[in-house]
Structures are given as C-alpha cells and as structure tokens.
Design a protein around this motif. Structure first.
Motif, PDB file in Angstrom:
ATOM      1  N   HIS A  34      -4.726  -6.227  21.273  1.00  0.00           N
ATOM      2  CA  HIS A  34      -3.820  -7.255  20.771  1.00  0.00           C
ATOM      3  C   HIS A  34      -3.049  -7.920  21.901  1.00  0.00           C
ATOM      4  O   HIS A  34      -2.754  -9.113  21.848  1.00  0.00           O
ATOM      5  CB  HIS A  34      -2.890  -6.657  19.710  1.00  0.00           C
ATOM      6  N   SER A  90       0.785 -11.454  15.063  1.00  0.00           N
ATOM      7  CA  SER A  90       0.907 -12.662  14.245  1.00  0.00           C
ATOM      8  C   SER A  90      -0.467 -13.311  14.133  1.00  0.00           C
ATOM      9  O   SER A  90      -1.165 -13.467  15.130  1.00  0.00           O
ATOM     10  CB  SER A  90       1.892 -13.623  14.910  1.00  0.00           C
ATOM     11  N   ASP A  91      -0.841 -13.666  12.896  1.00  0.00           N
ATOM     12  CA  ASP A  91      -2.152 -14.289  12.684  1.00  0.00           C
ATOM     13  C   ASP A  91      -2.080 -15.792  12.974  1.00  0.00           C
ATOM     14  O   ASP A  91      -1.007 -16.306  13.309  1.00  0.00           O
ATOM     15  CB  ASP A  91      -2.679 -13.950  11.274  1.00  0.00           C
ATOM     16  N   CYS A 102      -1.562 -11.853  20.680  1.00  0.00           N
ATOM     17  CA  CYS A 102      -1.035 -12.025  19.323  1.00  0.00           C
ATOM     18  C   CYS A 102       0.115 -11.078  18.984  1.00  0.00           C
ATOM     19  O   CYS A 102       0.606 -11.082  17.860  1.00  0.00           O
ATOM     20  CB  CYS A 102      -2.162 -11.889  18.299  1.00  0.00           C
ATOM     21  N   PHE A 151     -10.070 -14.215  13.609  1.00  0.00           N
ATOM     22  CA  PHE A 151      -8.909 -13.407  13.984  1.00  0.00           C
ATOM     23  C   PHE A 151      -8.939 -12.043  13.300  1.00  0.00           C
ATOM     24  O   PHE A 151      -8.787 -11.004  13.960  1.00  0.00           O
ATOM     25  CB  PHE A 151      -7.604 -14.134  13.637  1.00  0.00           C
ATOM     26  N   TYR A 152      -9.116 -12.033  11.990  1.00  0.00           N
ATOM     27  CA  TYR A 152      -9.064 -10.767  11.249  1.00  0.00           C
ATOM     28  C   TYR A 152     -10.226  -9.841  11.604  1.00  0.00           C
ATOM     29  O   TYR A 152     -10.079  -8.623  11.587  1.00  0.00           O
ATOM     30  CB  TYR A 152      -8.953 -11.017   9.739  1.00  0.00           C
ATOM     31  N   VAL A 156      -4.417 -19.832   4.132  1.00  0.00           N
ATOM     32  CA  VAL A 156      -4.696 -20.105   5.542  1.00  0.00           C
ATOM     33  C   VAL A 156      -5.123 -21.558   5.721  1.00  0.00           C
ATOM     34  O   VAL A 156      -5.758 -22.141   4.851  1.00  0.00           O
ATOM     35  CB  VAL A 156      -5.767 -19.144   6.102  1.00  0.00           C
ATOM     36  N   SER A 171      -9.151 -18.023  10.927  1.00  0.00           N
ATOM     37  CA  SER A 171      -8.561 -16.820  10.337  1.00  0.00           C
ATOM     38  C   SER A 171      -9.584 -15.696  10.220  1.00  0.00           C
ATOM     39  O   SER A 171      -9.289 -14.539  10.523  1.00  0.00           O
ATOM     40  CB  SER A 171      -7.956 -17.130   8.967  1.00  0.00           C
ATOM     41  N   ILE A 215       1.759  -8.866  10.938  1.00  0.00           N
ATOM     42  CA  ILE A 215       1.026  -7.666  10.538  1.00  0.00           C
ATOM     43  C   ILE A 215       1.545  -6.500  11.382  1.00  0.00           C
ATOM     44  O   ILE A 215       1.492  -6.554  12.615  1.00  0.00           O
ATOM     45  CB  ILE A 215      -0.490  -7.845  10.746  1.00  0.00           C
ATOM     46  N   ALA A 259      -9.145  -8.789  15.486  1.00  0.00           N
ATOM     47  CA  ALA A 259      -7.887  -8.051  15.610  1.00  0.00           C
ATOM     48  C   ALA A 259      -7.865  -6.767  14.785  1.00  0.00           C
ATOM     49  O   ALA A 259      -7.291  -5.763  15.212  1.00  0.00           O
ATOM     50  CB  ALA A 259      -6.703  -8.932  15.217  1.00  0.00           C
ATOM     51  N   TYR A 303       1.597 -15.348   9.922  1.00  0.00           N
ATOM     52  CA  TYR A 303       1.899 -14.157   9.138  1.00  0.00           C
ATOM     53  C   TYR A 303       1.962 -12.946  10.073  1.00  0.00           C
ATOM     54  O   TYR A 303       1.154 -12.830  10.998  1.00  0.00           O
ATOM     55  CB  TYR A 303       0.814 -13.908   8.077  1.00  0.00           C
TER      56      TYR A 303
END
Length: 126
Positions: free
Chosen positions: A88, A107-108, A93, A21-22, A12, A18, A114, A25, A112
């Motif tokens: 989302h 999308s991250d 995203c 986000f994780y 990343v 990141s 998911i 999300a 990427y």
C-alpha cells in the motif's frame, strides 16, 4: 429472526479504475456483474468469506462523488501486515496511520477509506 450480512455498496466514478485498485490493493475478485442501460453493478469477494463489496457505476455520472465528512469505512484483516503495508505504501494509497493501535487506512480512487489491521484472535473490531 436472524439477519446475515451480505454486502456493502459504494458508488464509483470509474469502474475499471476501481476494479484495478481493489484487485491490486485487497485481492478482491469479481464474483458477478449486472449490466443495465444506465448502470452496472459489480460484486467483489475475497474468496473465503461470504461478505461482498458491491460497486455501483452510474454510466452517465461525470462528477466525482462528494463523500462529505466520509465518517464510514470498510475494514479488512490481513495475515501479512508488513507485506500489505509495503504494498500500500508502494501504491501510494495509505491515507492515515495509527501506529498506537497497530492499524492504518488506505483510500480508494473515490476517496473511500479502508482500514487494514493484522489478523489476530479475539480482538475488538473498530
């Protein structure tokens, strides 16, 4: 001989972005981190499975990663598909929806993909 999945790794560009986000999300939490002079590794978990997502942050990296055709993805099942989709959509995203298969992709920050699918018994993973 028995192999057991432990983690997937992605690199990343902006670690804080990141991690935010994780968390937002997918509700992934930091399990541990390993700081080094040139890079940091952060392991994220979902709190109930053993599988982890390892984020690698190269501290001197300034250029976005070239993901090429990006023909790989992570996949998550969610117990409340409608609520996840709403979250989302609000985050902006969602990058691809496949209503026929009853799933979508997000999308991250690095691009990427998911896969998000409803939790259901005895289904084939994609």
């Amino acid at each position: 001989m028995k192999f057991t999945f432990v983690h997937n790794n992605i690199n990343v560009l902006d670690l804080d972005k990141s991690l935010d986000f994780y968390k937002k999300a997918l509700n992934l939490a930091e399990n541990r981190r390993w700081n080094n002079p040139g890079f940091t590794l952060v392991y994220l978990g979902d709190g109930h499975s053993q599988h982890q997502l390892e984020l690698t942050w190269l501290k001197d990296r300034t250029a976005p990663y070239d993901l090429g055709d990006n023909e790989i993805h992570l996949a998550f099942e969610v117990d409340d598909y409608a609520a996840a989709h709403a979250l989302h959509r609000q985050m902006g995203c969602i990058c691809y929806e496949n209503e026929g298969m009853g799933l979508y992709f997000i999308s991250d920050p690095d691009g990427y993909w998911i896969e998000i699918m409803p939790a259901r018994e005895n289904h084939a993973h994609h």
